[in-house]
Design a protein around this motif. Structure first.
Motif, mmCIF file in Angstrom:
data_model
loop_
_atom_site.group_PDB
_atom_site.id
_atom_site.type_symbol
_atom_site.label_atom_id
_atom_site.label_comp_id
_atom_site.label_asym_id
_atom_site.label_seq_id
_atom_site.Cartn_x
_atom_site.Cartn_y
_atom_site.Cartn_z
ATOM 1 N N LYS A 213 0.766 -1.197 0.235
ATOM 2 C CA LYS A 213 0.121 -0.355 0.282
ATOM 3 C C LYS A 213 0.929 1.639 -0.070
ATOM 4 C CE LYS A 213 -3.960 2.458 2.334
ATOM 5 N NZ LYS A 213 -4.658 3.012 3.670
ATOM 6 N N ASP A 214 2.079 0.947 0.834
ATOM 7 C CA ASP A 214 2.769 2.211 0.964
ATOM 8 C C ASP A 214 4.369 2.412 0.058
ATOM 9 O OD1 ASP A 214 4.754 0.168 1.165
ATOM 10 O OD2 ASP A 214 4.818 1.820 3.728
ATOM 11 N N SER A 215 4.002 1.714 -1.396
ATOM 12 C CA SER A 215 4.576 2.003 -2.141
ATOM 13 C C SER A 215 4.257 2.817 -3.368
ATOM 14 C CB SER A 215 5.061 0.658 -3.396
ATOM 15 O OG SER A 215 5.402 0.973 -3.974
ATOM 16 N N LEU A 216 4.756 4.215 -2.882
ATOM 17 C CA LEU A 216 4.553 5.483 -4.343
ATOM 18 C C LEU A 216 4.434 4.694 -5.489
ATOM 19 C CD1 LEU A 216 6.074 7.788 -2.150
ATOM 20 C CD2 LEU A 216 3.660 7.102 -1.392
ATOM 21 N N VAL A 217 5.657 4.468 -5.679
ATOM 22 C CA VAL A 217 5.681 3.793 -6.975
ATOM 23 C C VAL A 217 4.310 3.040 -7.814
ATOM 24 C CG1 VAL A 217 6.822 3.123 -9.449
ATOM 25 C CG2 VAL A 217 8.415 5.111 -7.206
ATOM 26 N N GLY A 218 4.029 2.435 -7.276
ATOM 27 C CA GLY A 218 3.205 1.384 -7.343
ATOM 28 C C GLY A 218 2.345 1.972 -7.238
ATOM 29 N N ARG A 219 0.912 2.430 -6.407
ATOM 30 C CA ARG A 219 0.129 3.154 -6.185
ATOM 31 C C ARG A 219 0.493 3.722 -7.796
ATOM 32 N NH1 ARG A 219 0.684 -0.482 -4.010
ATOM 33 N NH2 ARG A 219 -0.170 -1.082 -5.926
ATOM 34 N N TRP A 220 1.198 4.681 -7.773
ATOM 35 C CA TRP A 220 0.825 4.966 -9.197
ATOM 36 C C TRP A 220 0.652 4.367 -10.544
ATOM 37 C CZ3 TRP A 220 -0.033 10.552 -10.576
ATOM 38 C CH2 TRP A 220 0.749 10.148 -11.947
ATOM 39 N N LEU A 221 1.619 3.388 -10.562
ATOM 40 C CA LEU A 221 1.233 2.680 -11.768
ATOM 41 C C LEU A 221 0.182 2.074 -11.459
ATOM 42 C CD1 LEU A 221 5.191 1.198 -11.777
ATOM 43 C CD2 LEU A 221 4.013 2.962 -13.526
ATOM 44 N N ASP A 222 -0.702 1.920 -10.891
ATOM 45 C CA ASP A 222 -1.876 1.271 -10.873
ATOM 46 C C ASP A 222 -3.070 1.969 -11.703
ATOM 47 O OD1 ASP A 222 -1.582 -0.341 -8.906
ATOM 48 O OD2 ASP A 222 -2.671 0.825 -7.430
ATOM 49 N N VAL A 223 -2.416 3.343 -12.716
ATOM 50 C CA VAL A 223 -3.387 3.932 -13.274
ATOM 51 C C VAL A 223 -2.863 3.526 -14.537
ATOM 52 C CG1 VAL A 223 -3.271 6.219 -14.439
ATOM 53 C CG2 VAL A 223 -2.885 6.013 -12.730
ATOM 54 N N LEU A 224 -1.803 2.699 -14.217
ATOM 55 C CA LEU A 224 -2.002 1.693 -15.862
ATOM 56 C C LEU A 224 -2.119 0.296 -16.186
ATOM 57 C CD1 LEU A 224 -0.068 2.156 -18.674
ATOM 58 C CD2 LEU A 224 2.087 1.696 -17.255
ATOM 59 N N ARG A 225 -3.014 0.279 -14.397
ATOM 60 C CA ARG A 225 -3.162 -1.469 -14.493
ATOM 61 C C ARG A 225 -4.326 -1.919 -15.291
ATOM 62 N NH1 ARG A 225 -3.347 -4.555 -10.322
ATOM 63 N NH2 ARG A 225 -1.573 -4.773 -8.809
ATOM 64 N N PRO A 226 -5.104 -0.815 -15.762
ATOM 65 C CA PRO A 226 -6.019 -1.708 -17.245
ATOM 66 C C PRO A 226 -5.343 -1.823 -17.962
ATOM 67 C CG PRO A 226 -6.706 0.644 -16.198
ATOM 68 C CD PRO A 226 -5.622 -0.167 -15.598
ATOM 69 N N GLY A 227 -4.767 -1.179 -18.630
ATOM 70 C CA GLY A 227 -4.051 -1.201 -20.350
ATOM 71 C C GLY A 227 -3.409 -2.725 -19.850
ATOM 72 N N PHE A 228 -2.627 -2.598 -18.780
ATOM 73 C CA PHE A 228 -1.722 -4.180 -18.774
ATOM 74 C C PHE A 228 -2.477 -5.953 -19.211
ATOM 75 C CE2 PHE A 228 -0.907 -8.560 -16.352
ATOM 76 C CZ PHE A 228 0.391 -8.600 -16.737
ATOM 77 N N ASP A 229 -4.093 -5.109 -18.311
ATOM 78 C CA ASP A 229 -4.719 -6.874 -18.911
ATOM 79 C C ASP A 229 -5.422 -6.886 -20.843
ATOM 80 O OD1 ASP A 229 -5.332 -7.061 -16.208
ATOM 81 O OD2 ASP A 229 -7.078 -5.255 -15.738
ATOM 82 N N ARG A 230 -5.195 -5.211 -21.241
ATOM 83 C CA ARG A 230 -5.530 -5.589 -22.139
ATOM 84 C C ARG A 230 -4.083 -6.508 -23.147
ATOM 85 N NH1 ARG A 230 -8.297 -0.765 -21.642
ATOM 86 N NH2 ARG A 230 -7.252 0.588 -21.991
ATOM 87 N N VAL A 231 -3.056 -6.575 -22.268
ATOM 88 C CA VAL A 231 -1.783 -6.641 -23.266
ATOM 89 C C VAL A 231 -1.278 -7.998 -22.716
ATOM 90 C CG1 VAL A 231 -1.427 -4.334 -23.696
ATOM 91 C CG2 VAL A 231 0.051 -5.373 -21.769
#
Lengths: 216, 216, 216, 216
Positions: free
Chosen positions: A131-149
């Protein structure tokens, strides 16, 4: 704060070199820009990556591009919750105060942020899931894209695919900001997506009508 | 998305000019950077303002500076709440993944963001007080500084004072990020504050021991 | 020769700055040019004047322009007398060895050499008339042009007129070099005359058919 | 002259690109230089070779260097015979009119002119021996140096040796110009010899006291 001191010497040396030998040619230009205020025609949202040479690529002169740079050139969804949102604030300032005519979302190859998202989503980097990974939480924005690739087997093709998905997600999120939507609808603003291969600086632009990138 | 198309022609023209005539001299450098990955020595946190010519000032070659740019070059307080925090993510990536040796917070004169904060805090711009003003909520990071400068009568002196307070607030907030604190304590990372007068590109650096800026 | 020592320190400092910070981006390009030899497409004959920024104007990358610079960008008449002729040697090397496709004679406003020729021919600078004045004897190349402009009353218009006459004289002299004439006749080489106003960097090109300069 | 027309399109395109996008930052600097006149601190005598990037190397801003470029960066002996002598004229103008403080003779590796002199003197290029070979007669200036290197067996070492001999010959010839000698004797002018390896842009400077080049 007692440890904060001056500049690293190598950067100070270069600044002084630039100030003495290069700046004089442009000093009047800078003075006038300071006096009259900036009037950038376009905003660029790009990655912090040290290899993304935006101002060189566009032969920019000082005062032309309003530049926001964050990890993986992402625009998160519109969230008017009263908290700090640096990317949204930059976009709002560009559109409402500066009235830029164009916003470019510029992605690039070999993006460490995109690679981090793939590692995180495919279970290869659990630290990014904390939860406290700032990089990880920022990259959550990109998650919907991961499902597509995620089903692409070749690792480097998958990476490029997600870099390009990220640009589309950011463009879609941009249209979710009411002031962006209005400006686009009114014909005052155009949105653009570009992807640069940083190994040969080839550029591809996004055509929203066919949802595809093509070479320039 | 059907309206997203290619690039504004003037930017495409310049890219093609650059690609054909300037890039060839550096193509091998770019290729190697893409292959070996970036190894920037320093991170710069600067403003999106189109007049802040960071890469020129430091005579930077491609691959040397990791650059985050947001409105008014602010670092918000550490908030590990699981939400998107672009600035924090950029700092964490720079410190933990890239292991940069220096972080520079670079402020500047004539900053529209700082001026906006003064207007907001002194009752001259109520729109910025709205909960859904992304710019306003971002500038809240700078509010503690306003209290320290609000009694300065001269408007332009007050503005510069707040630009410099903003740099100090950001440096203090940086030290509140546990991974920054650890790296500084271990001697792996140094923090720096600089303020540039964009009308003559004079540079002042911050000395944390005496909490003062001085010319270079 | 015991007084010849190193470089002025300020030039050495800048070289070292350039070598360390700028050159690395282009080192592979330089290495290949050294190995494969130069293949410049064009030769430029320009003035030594420190304000004539040829390589900037043409966005030249290293290796593209073969550049001869002398006082007032003059080409003397063909004189195969067995003596040293630097300009003729440069032209011959460009045409016969490098086989450049274009030769540009580039004149400019505020030319001290042209002004010197006017002073000399109108009796205002007798020192330039002395047989051993190297500057004066060099400017003799321009004398035929003086006769064509001497009746122009306005001093600055006369000066510009002679700057442009000088370009035409040089182009005519160039055609008197047999190897230039042959290459032009064979369609292997084109000649061009341009005049730059160094106060606003406006460029005019010469149209030989109508013997006139016009803006670009 | 009817065949002289405009500029090659690719050069015109680049000029227009530069004029529109790069020049505006420096226009006031150019305007002032035009108005006040040039005041270059140093003169550089360099080769026409397209790979010799003088203005880049010395981080020169427009107006700083007075530049004469000829084949093999040669200064012929002083010959006040009333004929055209472009190099002597440039030196006289720099010393007497502009009163430069330094003259740099800059040689370089892989010099086609120097190679031509070796071929000519060692019987491998008879065309250069013809009376009407302008290149050959120009390279005669370098002949005294050939005698000092002709016994070096390794071809590339011999070539570098002659490149460096050429710089010394030019410096000695410079001291034969009475106005140069006077200025040096009076301490108003210093002479400098440098040699650049264009494959890695390493620079060596000449120390007249020991008559040797050493790295910088």
């Amino acid at each position: 704060m007692h440890r904060v001191k001056s500049l690293p010497q190598y950067l100070l040396d270069r600044y002084q070199e630039w100030k003495e030998h290069t700046f004089p040619e442009s000093q009047e230009w800078f003075r006038q820009l300071a006096e009259k205020g900036q009037r950038p025609r376009a905003m660029v949202i790009a990655c912090c990556d040290s290899r993304v040479a935006i101002t060189s690529i566009f032969g920019q002169r000082t005062g032309e591009l309003f530049v926001h740079r964050n990890i993986a050139n992402l625009v998160p969804p519109y969230t008017p919750d009263g908290q700090h949102h640096g990317t949204g604030a930059a976009v709002q300032y560009a559109v409402e105060t500066l009235k830029v005519q164009h916003i470019l979302v510029m992605g690039h190859s070999h993006c460490g942020g995109v690679r981090g998202c793939i590692d995180m989503c495919s279970g290869k980097n659990d630290a990014l899931l904390e939860k406290d990974s700032l990089v990880g939480r920022w990259l959550d924005v990109l998650r919907p894209g991961f499902d597509r690739v995620k089903d692409i087997e070749d690792a480097s093709i998958r990476e490029v695919a997600l870099e390009k998905e990220g640009i589309q997600i950011s463009l879609e999120n941009l249209l979710g900001y009411p002031f962006v939507k209005r400006a686009v609808d009114d014909g005052r603003l155009t949105l653009h997506g570009i992807w640069a291969d940083i190994s040969d600086m080839g550029l591809e632009t996004f055509d929203g009508a066919v949802r595809r990138f093509s070479h320039n």
